[in-house]
Each structure stands twice: as structure tokens, then as C-alpha cells.
Design a protein around this motif. Sequence first.
Motif, short mmCIF file in Angstrom:
data_model
loop_
_atom_site.label_atom_id
_atom_site.label_comp_id
_atom_site.label_asym_id
_atom_site.label_seq_id
_atom_site.Cartn_x
_atom_site.Cartn_y
_atom_site.Cartn_z
N PHE A 139 14.89 -60.70 27.43
CA PHE A 139 15.00 -61.66 26.68
C PHE A 139 16.04 -62.06 26.46
CE2 PHE A 139 12.28 -57.64 25.22
CZ PHE A 139 11.16 -58.18 25.14
N ASN A 140 17.55 -62.17 26.86
CA ASN A 140 18.04 -62.60 26.79
C ASN A 140 18.86 -63.91 27.41
OD1 ASN A 140 21.38 -60.64 25.76
ND2 ASN A 140 20.13 -59.72 26.65
N LEU A 141 17.90 -64.11 28.31
CA LEU A 141 17.64 -65.02 29.37
C LEU A 141 16.47 -66.18 29.07
CD1 LEU A 141 18.30 -64.18 32.88
CD2 LEU A 141 19.99 -65.23 31.88
N VAL A 197 4.64 -64.07 24.28
CA VAL A 197 4.83 -64.17 25.75
C VAL A 197 5.39 -63.82 26.36
CG1 VAL A 197 4.13 -65.97 28.14
CG2 VAL A 197 2.89 -65.80 25.83
N MET A 198 6.77 -63.89 26.36
CA MET A 198 7.94 -63.56 26.42
C MET A 198 8.43 -62.03 26.50
SD MET A 198 9.82 -65.68 28.54
CE MET A 198 10.93 -64.36 28.65
N ALA A 199 7.99 -61.11 25.51
CA ALA A 199 7.68 -60.14 25.65
C ALA A 199 6.92 -59.24 26.66
CB ALA A 199 7.42 -59.83 24.05
N LEU A 200 5.49 -59.54 26.59
CA LEU A 200 4.72 -58.84 27.47
C LEU A 200 5.39 -59.09 29.00
CD1 LEU A 200 1.65 -60.53 26.44
CD2 LEU A 200 2.10 -57.95 25.75
N VAL A 201 6.11 -60.64 29.10
CA VAL A 201 7.09 -60.78 30.55
C VAL A 201 7.38 -59.70 30.43
CG1 VAL A 201 8.19 -62.00 31.71
CG2 VAL A 201 5.87 -62.96 31.22
N ALA A 202 8.35 -59.35 29.72
CA ALA A 202 9.70 -57.90 29.62
C ALA A 202 9.33 -56.82 30.03
CB ALA A 202 10.53 -58.00 28.98
N ILE A 203 7.54 -56.51 29.11
CA ILE A 203 7.09 -55.21 29.15
C ILE A 203 6.96 -55.11 30.52
CG2 ILE A 203 5.71 -53.79 28.78
CD1 ILE A 203 5.96 -54.73 26.00
N VAL A 204 6.21 -56.36 31.57
CA VAL A 204 5.81 -55.51 32.52
C VAL A 204 6.98 -55.83 33.90
CG1 VAL A 204 4.32 -57.50 34.16
CG2 VAL A 204 3.27 -56.87 32.24
N ALA A 205 7.63 -56.40 33.42
CA ALA A 205 9.13 -56.86 34.20
C ALA A 205 9.16 -55.14 34.62
CB ALA A 205 10.32 -57.58 34.08
N ALA A 206 9.79 -54.92 33.07
CA ALA A 206 10.19 -53.81 33.36
C ALA A 206 9.67 -52.53 33.79
CB ALA A 206 10.30 -53.24 31.94
#
Length: 440
Positions: free
Chosen positions: A271-273, A241-250
Amino acid sequence: MNAVVASVVIMLLLSLCRIHVVVALIIGAISGGLIAGLSLEATIEAFNNGLGGGATVALSYATLGAFAVAIGKSGLAHALADRALALVGRQTDASAVNGVRFLIIGLLLAIAISSQNILPIHIAFIPLVVPPLLYVMAKLNMDRRLVACVLTFGLITPYMFLPVGFGGIYLNEILLANVSENGVDTDDLRVMSAMALPALGMLLGLLIAVFFSYRGKRDYNLDAIARTERVDASYSPRTLVMALVAIVAAFVVQLWLGSMILGALAGFVLFNLSGVVKWKEADDLFTEGMKMLAMIGFIMIAASGFAEVMRETGDIATLVQSSVATIGDNKPLAALLMLVVGLLITMGIGSSFSTIPIIAALYVPLALEMGFSPLAIVALVGTAGALGDAGSPASDSTLGPTSGLNVDGQHNHIWDTVVPTFLHYNLPLLGFGWLAAMVL
């Protein structure tokens, strides 16, 4: 000998001989400057002045590489591979396996096309989407040259035919604007009508690659892919889920601020946070990711220097003028030579968007004098600019696919991306662009 022709030929020959593209660009630029009569000092100065033009792109790719490695750390690559491998494992006959192959091809083609208009992120998706699929493609014995052709088609054809996204910039803000500035009334022109035949040539090249050239099997080292893509990595619903959130945010940050650099950094920071990437590992992961796409950055920087030397020689105009002397009143020959010159220029510079302003000022008056219609002139200039984007060692339309397909070192940029895309796209584009100039 014309300095532009000489420098491009030298650069291409060195690249084909497996000399690194950066070295080939530097040698080609210096050779072209000296052949044009510039001193060594003036040539080096022009090359250095042009280097800054590629710095932003280079840093963008470096940060994107770090973001891609962080996604690999999250286990998203492993999850995608598991699902796709399960799908492959359930297939028991050749037709079903071919169905999975075409599913992957269709998915990548759709994403590549969308990256030019619906979600205009250009090649930023490649290091995120392609590496997780390498293991599956190897299991299917898919030829990566086919995937390179599919991606390059999706990166080029939409902008040269559809006037939205990057196509809106290329067709409206660059092509029609430059043709208009040089004496052609473009108010009532339908740019899609002008570029329909050239786009059809691109489609023909894609179909040949998919159904003829690369339909056979090709073997790759599965262990090398597994080591590179962390196929044995663990993952959990939270990390996915975090990976998908990070991709969308990017992607959101990139579209909002217009900066691939800040978009990739935003994803990496998330990803760090979230703890997916531990703070003590962040520095090493960032360095590893920058290394992954560093080659593209250095090639783009060197290509900017190469382009500046070509402009400084003044031989681009000389090349066109010498072609005019050969043409006489032969319209078919005029159209062919204008397209070939555009191919040479774009092969060296590596950017269709940068080629149009250079050639429009020279081509439009010549085409008007030869009696070409406004629609034919737009087709000529637009095709001449797009020619060479596929098949150029320094184009992001070839560097992008290589960045995703060569993460395990099993895909050569020149012989597995540049040569296949040159043969399958530039040759039909040359023919269909010439036909458009004759019939429009």
C-alpha cells in the motif's frame, strides 16, 4: 476449593460484570495461585513466565490491524458497501431483504469454514472482510450476535470434524497422537466418525441462532459506522486493484512463510509503495491499526499467563482425580464429568489445541478403566478439548469475531459474542459429546 475451578469462575464472573477481560484474567490467575497454596511471588512469577506464549499472536494481530486500516484507506470498504447497498435498495419486499441477509450469512460462513482448511488463515480474514459489511448489515437491521455465532461456528466446527488444514493438526497431530500415546490403538480409527455427533451439536446450535434466537431486528448507529469505516471515502479502479493485490500478497506470504506478522507487513508495504497510503500518513495509519486490534493482543498475552498459573498449581490433575472419586462405576456420569472438566479448563486457557495434551494423559487411562471403546474415548477427549473454545473470553474464536464486529464500538465482547456463542455451542456440544461417548 479447587484452584482451577475457582480461578475460572472468578474470571468469568468478573467478565460478566463488565470488568475488562485482561483485568479479569489477571485477578483470576492470582486468585487461583493463592488458593492453590502458591505464594504471591510464585504466582506472579508463573504468570510472567507464561506471558511470552502470547506475544507472537499479539504482534500478529497488531500488524493485521494496521493492514486492515490501510485497506479501509484504499476505499475497498466503500466499494463493497456501495455494491451491497445497491443490492439492498433494489429489494422491495421482506422476502427479498431476507434473501440478502442470508446471502451475507452464507458468504461469511463459507469464508470462515474455508479459513480453517482451503486457505488456512484462521481469523486473519475477519478484520478485512467484516467491517466493510457493517453498514450494510445495519441497513438490514441484522443482529451482530447472529454474525458472531456464524463466524464462531465456521472457526471451530471444521477443525473438530474435518482432518484437513487446522483440523489435520487438531485431529491427527494432537488428538489422535495424544490418545495413542496414552494407551489406545488409533491406527484403524476413523476420527470423523468419532467427532460426527459433536459436530452435529454445533450445527444444531447454528441453526437455532439463525432461525430462532437472532432472527429479529436490531438497530445500530449508522453514523458511527460511517465514521469508522470511511463510508464517504473516495476510491478508484487503481486503488481497488491495489487493495486486492495487497490482500492476495498478504495471504500468500502468510502461507509461504507461516507468519501472519510478515503477511500483514507485506500487504501494508505494498500500500505504501503503490501510493494508496502516502508516506507521510503511514506512521499514523499503522498506529491507528495497531490500536484497533491491540485489545485482542493483550487478552491473548494475559491468557497465556493465566494458563501457566493453572499448570503451576497442579490442580488440573486434582480436579480430574476428585471427579473420579465421585464417579464410581457410573459410565454416563463419568462421560459427563470429563466433558464438564474439559469445558472449565478450555474456558480458562482459551485454546482447544492447548487443552488436549493436558487432559488426554488424565482422561484416557480413566476411560479405558471405565470400559469406553477407543472411538468413544477419541470423541470424549476431542469434545472435551473443543468445549469452551466457543464462549471463552480469551479464545481467538470469540476474540476474532469481536475484532470485526466492534470496530465502531457497538458490539460488546462478553454479552454480544461470548455469552451467545457459549449458549448456542457449548450446551449442544456437551449433550451431543455425551451421546457420542454413550453410543460409540
